[in-house]
Write a protein that holds these residues in place. Sequence first.
Motif, PDB file in Angstrom:
ATOM      1  N   HIS A  88     -10.483   1.886  -2.438  1.00  0.00           N
ATOM      2  CA  HIS A  88     -10.788   1.422  -1.081  1.00  0.00           C
ATOM      3  C   HIS A  88     -11.650   2.441  -0.326  1.00  0.00           C
ATOM      4  O   HIS A  88     -12.087   2.170   0.776  1.00  0.00           O
ATOM      5  CB  HIS A  88      -9.518   1.225  -0.241  1.00  0.00           C
ATOM      6  CG  HIS A  88      -8.531   0.230  -0.752  1.00  0.00           C
ATOM      7  ND1 HIS A  88      -7.308   0.584  -1.255  1.00  0.00           N
ATOM      8  CD2 HIS A  88      -8.563  -1.128  -0.824  1.00  0.00           C
ATOM      9  CE1 HIS A  88      -6.631  -0.497  -1.617  1.00  0.00           C
ATOM     10  NE2 HIS A  88      -7.371  -1.548  -1.369  1.00  0.00           N
ATOM     11  N   HIS A  95       0.839  -1.204   0.000  1.00  0.00           N
ATOM     12  CA  HIS A  95       0.000   0.000   0.000  1.00  0.00           C
ATOM     13  C   HIS A  95       0.872   1.252   0.000  1.00  0.00           C
ATOM     14  O   HIS A  95       1.596   1.517   0.967  1.00  0.00           O
ATOM     15  CB  HIS A  95      -0.929  -0.002   1.215  1.00  0.00           C
ATOM     16  CG  HIS A  95      -1.938  -1.120   1.213  1.00  0.00           C
ATOM     17  ND1 HIS A  95      -3.091  -1.068   0.457  1.00  0.00           N
ATOM     18  CD2 HIS A  95      -1.977  -2.300   1.865  1.00  0.00           C
ATOM     19  CE1 HIS A  95      -3.796  -2.182   0.661  1.00  0.00           C
ATOM     20  NE2 HIS A  95      -3.138  -2.944   1.510  1.00  0.00           N
ATOM     21  N   ASP A 105      -3.192 -11.107  -3.398  1.00  0.00           N
ATOM     22  CA  ASP A 105      -3.373 -10.073  -2.367  1.00  0.00           C
ATOM     23  C   ASP A 105      -2.921 -10.606  -1.009  1.00  0.00           C
ATOM     24  O   ASP A 105      -3.560 -10.335   0.024  1.00  0.00           O
ATOM     25  CB  ASP A 105      -4.839  -9.605  -2.307  1.00  0.00           C
ATOM     26  CG  ASP A 105      -4.972  -8.125  -1.994  1.00  0.00           C
ATOM     27  OD1 ASP A 105      -4.006  -7.543  -1.448  1.00  0.00           O
ATOM     28  OD2 ASP A 105      -6.036  -7.557  -2.279  1.00  0.00           O
ATOM     29  N   GLU A 164       0.451  -0.755  -4.647  1.00  0.00           N
ATOM     30  CA  GLU A 164      -1.005  -0.652  -4.717  1.00  0.00           C
ATOM     31  C   GLU A 164      -1.350   0.762  -4.252  1.00  0.00           C
ATOM     32  O   GLU A 164      -1.109   1.127  -3.102  1.00  0.00           O
ATOM     33  CB  GLU A 164      -1.689  -1.697  -3.833  1.00  0.00           C
ATOM     34  CG  GLU A 164      -3.216  -1.610  -3.908  1.00  0.00           C
ATOM     35  CD  GLU A 164      -3.938  -2.696  -3.112  1.00  0.00           C
ATOM     36  OE1 GLU A 164      -3.322  -3.334  -2.245  1.00  0.00           O
ATOM     37  OE2 GLU A 164      -5.149  -2.887  -3.365  1.00  0.00           O
ATOM     38  N   HIS A 166      -8.555  -5.690  -7.524  1.00  0.00           N
ATOM     39  CA  HIS A 166      -9.824  -6.269  -7.012  1.00  0.00           C
ATOM     40  C   HIS A 166     -11.048  -5.461  -7.458  1.00  0.00           C
ATOM     41  O   HIS A 166     -11.691  -4.770  -6.666  1.00  0.00           O
ATOM     42  CB  HIS A 166      -9.789  -6.424  -5.496  1.00  0.00           C
ATOM     43  CG  HIS A 166      -9.184  -5.291  -4.698  1.00  0.00           C
ATOM     44  ND1 HIS A 166      -9.703  -4.034  -4.703  1.00  0.00           N
ATOM     45  CD2 HIS A 166      -8.111  -5.252  -3.878  1.00  0.00           C
ATOM     46  CE1 HIS A 166      -8.987  -3.263  -3.903  1.00  0.00           C
ATOM     47  NE2 HIS A 166      -7.999  -3.975  -3.395  1.00  0.00           N
ATOM     48  N   SER A 210      -6.354   0.922  -6.887  1.00  0.00           N
ATOM     49  CA  SER A 210      -7.455   0.289  -6.159  1.00  0.00           C
ATOM     50  C   SER A 210      -8.369   1.352  -5.569  1.00  0.00           C
ATOM     51  O   SER A 210      -7.908   2.402  -5.141  1.00  0.00           O
ATOM     52  CB  SER A 210      -6.919  -0.583  -5.018  1.00  0.00           C
ATOM     53  OG  SER A 210      -6.222  -1.702  -5.514  1.00  0.00           O
TER      54      SER A 210
HETATM   55 FE    FE Z   1      -6.628  -3.426  -1.907  1.00  0.00          FE
END
Ligand code: FE
Length: 266
Positions: free
Chosen positions: A111, A38, A227, A83, A157, A109
């Motif tokens: 989130h 991340h 992941d 990510e 995802h 991503s």
């Molecule tokens: Fe994620």
Amino acid sequence: MIDYHMHTPLCHHALGEPAEYLTEACRQGLLEIGFADHYPLGLLGIELKNKVSMDPEELPGYISEIRALGEGQNRVRVKLGAEVDYLPEKEKALARLLDGAPFDFVIGSVHFIGDWDFTHPRHAEKYESADLPQIYRRYFELIWQACSSGLFDIIGHIDVIKKFGHRLPDREMEPFWKETARVLKKNDICFELNTAGRAAPAGEFYPGRPLLELCREEGVPVTLGSDAHAPEQVGRYFDEARALLREVGYRELAVFTKRRRSSIPL
Ligand code: FE
Ligand code: ZN
Ligand code: FE
Ligand code: ZN
């Protein structure tokens, strides 16, 4: 096989050292792995009470640690990725940050919807009181914006909004699936088959089969990731994932070097 989505403890919610993820990948005979921890939200001016990304000052250490792993004598190739959260109001700041960054690939991503971290178990109760069709619409709008932002190589995802099992009927999902496949294709961007969803309440991969089939029909390139947030999760459910990908017609997986895409046989 490849695993293009693995975390490290720097994000404050993963376990094990990168070297242990690599050892597990070697044990499974994977060809190539990509770390995609991340990316620091702090670099975008976002501070959360419960940290879900690495700290800004940890980024150089992350980069050098993964590079050093890749330079060792391994049977598995090691790629350096990240990510990155897609936050619509941060597009310009992100473009500046990622320009010249040393990553082989960047996963984008979603989130956050506003300031709601909807993939976090701690904030999942909010689904109960939410207007589900509206949340799905907002989520997919963010995904489409992420696709066309030009910031990312891979969308992460892609239907993770289903993570905790709050679903819309398939007939309501169809327009979202169709538009998603179309927007991916139009922007020549790749998505991942992310196997983590099988272990979540959703109980299936991200994306599920209908969207995967539409992406295949459109000719959208796919990559594969577990992941993993712990070494034993590397390559999780990959036999099933490979079988599914072949069933829907995929014969190759996308891989990246310095943000250039190529492919390997599936
Ligand atoms: Fe994620
Ligand atoms: Zn995570
Ligand atoms: Fe991840
Ligand atoms: Zn993730």
